[in-house]
Enzyme design. Structure first.
Site, short mmCIF file in Angstrom:
data_model
loop_
_atom_site.label_atom_id
_atom_site.label_comp_id
_atom_site.label_asym_id
_atom_site.label_seq_id
_atom_site.Cartn_x
_atom_site.Cartn_y
_atom_site.Cartn_z
N HIS A 121 0.84 -1.21 0.00
CA HIS A 121 0.00 0.00 0.00
C HIS A 121 0.87 1.25 0.00
CE1 HIS A 121 1.23 -0.35 4.17
NE2 HIS A 121 0.87 0.92 4.37
N ASP A 123 0.45 5.16 1.87
CA ASP A 123 -0.29 5.60 3.06
C ASP A 123 -1.43 6.55 2.71
OD1 ASP A 123 1.28 4.14 4.87
OD2 ASP A 123 2.79 5.73 4.98
N HIS A 270 4.70 0.27 0.24
CA HIS A 270 5.43 -0.54 1.20
C HIS A 270 4.56 -1.64 1.77
CE1 HIS A 270 3.74 2.93 3.35
NE2 HIS A 270 3.67 2.17 4.44
N ARG A 285 5.30 6.75 14.03
CA ARG A 285 5.40 7.31 12.68
C ARG A 285 4.87 8.72 12.65
NH1 ARG A 285 1.70 4.70 8.07
NH2 ARG A 285 0.56 6.67 8.16
#
Ligand code: SIN
Length: 298
Positions: A121, A123, A270, A285
């Site tokens: 995917h 983000d 990723h 994150r």
């Protein structure tokens, strides 16, 4: 370009573009010829100098995925590093119940029903303006090893398509729907007003490098506008299969505690590999707001 001409041959063989491998303020080693660089000789707990700021932006544009090892960062330093690229993004599904909305906790234990990002995917492409990039700081890695993150270069993915397929995809728009991961994987209750759902061109142009990018991902893209359901499903599943099964597109980050990896969400995908059950992995994150919507070819 036609099959058989020298350009096509170079692309099939995986020609390396004109990206830099040397920078004034640090040293890099590349993770693959096409994607990913590990930087040595910079301390991200300190504000970047002018030269470091310039070189960090350059290595990000050149290599898409940038790994910094042995960084001791508190949240403020982590966020300050992210702000070198823009304002910080607030994730629509920030599950951390943490007081800091700009930090997304990435935590997997033996009790976790799922792990975030365990599938290819980009983000939050369900947003009208998906994040420009993310910086994930991992402080706990599984004691048995594993928990690597794979990345894929979507500029190279575009380059490797046939000219006929490139031209066909350049005219298309796809719907990206937050309900796919957030209900499908995370079983969450929809926020008031529903999950974000937006359309983006299937082929975008990277605002910094000018490179054309294949911009559909199995995490969020529900369908392609203007095609029959079966046509859209067949096309998307063959593109997802191509992305997942073409190692030339990929690099792999092996995390160690105190590694920060910055990735360009506009031109990479990723996949966080959950191969370490029942062990744990922990990180935080930040993502960076993009100044513009994804732009199509014309
Ligand atoms: C994500 O941001 O999708 C998670 C990546 C990771 O945990 O490696």
């Amino acid at each position: 370009m036609t099959v058989g001409d020298p350009n096509s041959q170079k692309l099939r063989a995986g020609a390396i573009g004109d990206r830099r491998t040397s920078y004034d303020s640090f040293v890099i080693s590349t993770l693959s010829p096409h994607l990913g660089a590990e930087v040595t000789g910079i301390d991200l707990s300190e504000p970047l100098s002018e030269d470091q700021y310039r070189d960090v932006h350059q290595v990000f544009a050149d290599w898409g995925v940038v790994v910094f090892r042995d960084q001791i960062l508190d949240r403020e330093a982590h966020k300050a590093f992210g702000r070198n690229f823009g304002e910080l993004h607030i994730h629509p599904m920030n599950h951390s119940h943490d007081s800091d909305a700009e930090i997304l906790i990435v935590k997997t234990t033996a009790k976790s029903p799922y792990t975030a990002g365990d599938g290819w995917h980009s983000d939050v492409t369900c947003d009208e303006i998906p994040p420009l990039g993310s910086a994930l700081y991992i402080t706990e890695t599984p004691e048995c090893g594993g928990g690597d993150t794979l990345y894929a270069n979507m500029g190279l993915a575009y380059d490797l398509l046939s000219p006929t397929m490139q031209a066909f995809l350049e005219g298309l728009t796809a719907v990206h729907d937050g309900a796919i991961p957030y209900v499908g994987n995370y079983n969450s209750t929809p926020p008031e007003g529903g999950y974000p759902r937006n359309e983006h061109p299937v082929i975008t142009v990277h605002p910094i490098t000018g490179r054309k990018i294949l911009n559909v991902n199995s995490g969020f893209t529900s369908h392609i506008r203007g095609l029959r359901k079966w046509e859209s499903e067949a096309l998307l599943s063959s593109l997802y299969n191509f992305i997942a099964t073409t190692p030339k597109l990929h690099c792999r980050v092996r995390w160690e505690p105190n590694t920060l990896t910055l990735w360009d969400n506009r031109c990479t995908q990723h996949h966080a590999v959950w191969d370490y059950y029942p062990h744990s992995r922990y990180g935080e994150r930040v993502s960076i707001v993009s100044p513009q919507r994804p732009v199509g070819v014309s």
